[in-house]
Design a protein around this motif. Sequence first.
Motif, PDB file in Angstrom:
ATOM      1  N   ASN A 380      51.488  45.897  47.755  1.00  0.00           N
ATOM      2  CA  ASN A 380      51.355  44.478  48.090  1.00  0.00           C
ATOM      3  C   ASN A 380      49.899  44.104  48.340  1.00  0.00           C
ATOM      4  OD1 ASN A 380      54.130  44.030  47.934  1.00  0.00           O
ATOM      5  ND2 ASN A 380      54.469  44.515  50.082  1.00  0.00           N
ATOM      6  N   THR A 381      49.193  44.973  49.040  1.00  0.00           N
ATOM      7  CA  THR A 381      47.788  44.707  49.345  1.00  0.00           C
ATOM      8  C   THR A 381      46.947  44.672  48.081  1.00  0.00           C
ATOM      9  OG1 THR A 381      47.993  45.734  51.521  1.00  0.00           O
ATOM     10  CG2 THR A 381      45.772  45.533  50.629  1.00  0.00           C
ATOM     11  N   MET A 382      47.207  45.613  47.171  1.00  0.00           N
ATOM     12  CA  MET A 382      46.439  45.655  45.927  1.00  0.00           C
ATOM     13  C   MET A 382      46.675  44.405  45.093  1.00  0.00           C
ATOM     14  SD  MET A 382      46.461  48.521  42.889  1.00  0.00           S
ATOM     15  CE  MET A 382      45.568  48.203  41.355  1.00  0.00           C
ATOM     16  N   GLN A 383      47.916  43.938  45.027  1.00  0.00           N
ATOM     17  CA  GLN A 383      48.225  42.727  44.267  1.00  0.00           C
ATOM     18  C   GLN A 383      47.387  41.549  44.784  1.00  0.00           C
ATOM     19  OE1 GLN A 383      50.679  42.692  41.743  1.00  0.00           O
ATOM     20  NE2 GLN A 383      50.232  40.557  41.237  1.00  0.00           N
ATOM     21  N   THR A 384      47.361  41.389  46.093  1.00  0.00           N
ATOM     22  CA  THR A 384      46.581  40.307  46.706  1.00  0.00           C
ATOM     23  C   THR A 384      45.088  40.520  46.503  1.00  0.00           C
ATOM     24  OG1 THR A 384      48.291  40.027  48.388  1.00  0.00           O
ATOM     25  CG2 THR A 384      46.131  39.092  48.875  1.00  0.00           C
ATOM     26  N   ARG A 385      44.653  41.768  46.608  1.00  0.00           N
ATOM     27  CA  ARG A 385      43.235  42.105  46.477  1.00  0.00           C
ATOM     28  C   ARG A 385      42.706  41.772  45.081  1.00  0.00           C
ATOM     29  NH1 ARG A 385      43.503  47.248  48.529  1.00  0.00           N
ATOM     30  NH2 ARG A 385      43.686  48.238  46.491  1.00  0.00           N
ATOM     31  N   LYS A 389      39.759  39.162  44.321  1.00  0.00           N
ATOM     32  CA  LYS A 389      38.556  39.630  43.639  1.00  0.00           C
ATOM     33  C   LYS A 389      38.265  38.777  42.408  1.00  0.00           C
ATOM     34  CE  LYS A 389      36.572  43.722  41.380  1.00  0.00           C
ATOM     35  NZ  LYS A 389      36.815  45.118  40.937  1.00  0.00           N
ATOM     36  N   ALA A 390      39.316  38.432  41.657  1.00  0.00           N
ATOM     37  CA  ALA A 390      39.136  37.585  40.475  1.00  0.00           C
ATOM     38  C   ALA A 390      38.653  36.193  40.873  1.00  0.00           C
ATOM     39  CB  ALA A 390      40.440  37.498  39.692  1.00  0.00           C
ATOM     40  N   ARG A 391      39.177  35.671  41.970  1.00  0.00           N
ATOM     41  CA  ARG A 391      38.723  34.354  42.431  1.00  0.00           C
ATOM     42  C   ARG A 391      37.257  34.389  42.836  1.00  0.00           C
ATOM     43  NH1 ARG A 391      44.233  32.831  45.770  1.00  0.00           N
ATOM     44  NH2 ARG A 391      45.190  31.570  44.102  1.00  0.00           N
ATOM     45  N   GLN A 392      36.839  35.469  43.474  1.00  0.00           N
ATOM     46  CA  GLN A 392      35.437  35.595  43.861  1.00  0.00           C
ATOM     47  C   GLN A 392      34.537  35.696  42.631  1.00  0.00           C
ATOM     48  OE1 GLN A 392      35.248  38.950  46.537  1.00  0.00           O
ATOM     49  NE2 GLN A 392      36.413  37.916  48.142  1.00  0.00           N
ATOM     50  N   MET A 393      35.009  36.425  41.611  1.00  0.00           N
ATOM     51  CA  MET A 393      34.249  36.517  40.368  1.00  0.00           C
ATOM     52  C   MET A 393      34.095  35.139  39.744  1.00  0.00           C
ATOM     53  SD  MET A 393      35.337  38.194  36.718  1.00  0.00           S
ATOM     54  CE  MET A 393      36.441  36.791  36.428  1.00  0.00           C
ATOM     55  N   ASN A 394      35.188  34.383  39.701  1.00  0.00           N
ATOM     56  CA  ASN A 394      35.130  33.033  39.141  1.00  0.00           C
ATOM     57  C   ASN A 394      34.122  32.175  39.900  1.00  0.00           C
ATOM     58  OD1 ASN A 394      37.188  33.967  37.554  1.00  0.00           O
ATOM     59  ND2 ASN A 394      38.664  32.406  38.125  1.00  0.00           N
TER      60      ASN A 394
END
Length: 479
Positions: A380-385, A389-394
């Motif tokens: 669950n944590t990895m899914q959220t992570r 992370k993708a949002r931060q990259m964007n």
Amino acid sequence: MVTRQEDFSKWYIQTIQQADLMDYSPVRGCMIFKPNSFEIWEKIQEEFNRRFKEEGIRNAYFPMLIPENFFTKEKDHIEGFAPELPWVTEAAGEKLEERLALRPTSETVIGSAFSEWIQSYRDLPMEINQWANVFRWEKKTLPFLRTSEFLWQEGHTAHASAEEALARTMKMLKVYQEVVEDLLAVPVHAGEKTPSERFAGAENTFSIEAMMQDGKAVQAGTSHYMGTKFAQAFDIRFLNTENEHVHAFTTSWGVSTRLIGAMIMTHGDDKGLVLPPKVAAQQVVFVPVGPWQKNPEIMDKIHELDQALKAQGIRTIIDDSDNSPGYKFNEWELRGVPLRIEVGPRDLKNEQAMMKARDAEDKVALAFPDFVAGVQAELNTMQTRLLEKARQMNQANYYTNINTLDELVAHIESKRAAGQVPGWVLAGWDGTEESEAKIKELTGFTTRNIPFAGQVEEKATCIVTGKPAKHTVWLARAY
């Protein structure tokens, strides 16, 4: 293996081939989905089917071959797809009286059926979906993202009013955004396409757009409001409550296997795939370490832990091959399995297993009594992570302070010279096709969509002409 920084496109091709996701077909522009990728598609299908059924939308299937005369009934539609259509002209050694197209989409054949099935307001709304393959003879292809034959779902609905049809159009766009972000951990931007980017024959097209690690955009899903255009072309009429025969209002909407490519380009790293746990065919791989062949207690414990995870619905695999541990680690990292569990003699002694998340650097110890709960928590944590992370990259690759075409050209040139991605640019647009074409001609950037009100800061002037902006748009290069 080439890195993403060295050559992103080459990295992508190497990754999908080495992860055993696909193979090339003997037919140009087509590809073979191997089990490793098709199982991902099945997970995507399962989640969308669940959401569709919650909406009361049922699955059906329509023929692949579409008579040529169907396309002539809606002028914009045939003009939009004509260059991409493959035709069947002969069967059983005889010339056909009428050419048959391999479907590029099914508005025409479904519209014809709707005209027979819909007679009264009591028949509405009519809402169906089909999972199918479609054909668009692409000149430039890229596996998963753009191929001459691909897999998708296409929903088609008919309604008694424009308000109902538009509400369905927008609801399906919302479903797409929720599933893509929740299941694939790929953040997207929703908005309306410009007129030049609309689906052929639609009154309005809305899309979700995703940013890849190289800064390019992928159109991840579209939802179209057709108004009465197709209903008029195919005579989809019904008797309303005022006892009048009127045309229905229709919609169509779809996502395709390009979602797999978008997911890979969003999360992958230089070791290979990084799969979000919710969509991974195998969520956990067990790897025995140390002299496990001489110690049967190691495999006994692994099988015990494996069954405990399976009992909770977690998808697992045990790698008891005779390859070295290092080889196995590299292979499963390449394939993107979210969690690796190692058990060896020392772990048995300490009553623990070692867990390594695909996107993390370090291993952590899980005591046997806490093992199942620990694995569930990390998935669950990895899914959220991954989504965060993708949002931060964007966010790091959004540019909102570029206000002229000269500034845009200079921005692109400076980023490329520095080996960086130009990303997405938020710009004002005067609403003319001339300005839109000028942007593409000078930069290769295209309008991705017009964000909905309140999502972004509105731009006051057009990036091309300097005149008052009619819309604020996202600009980017696209796959």
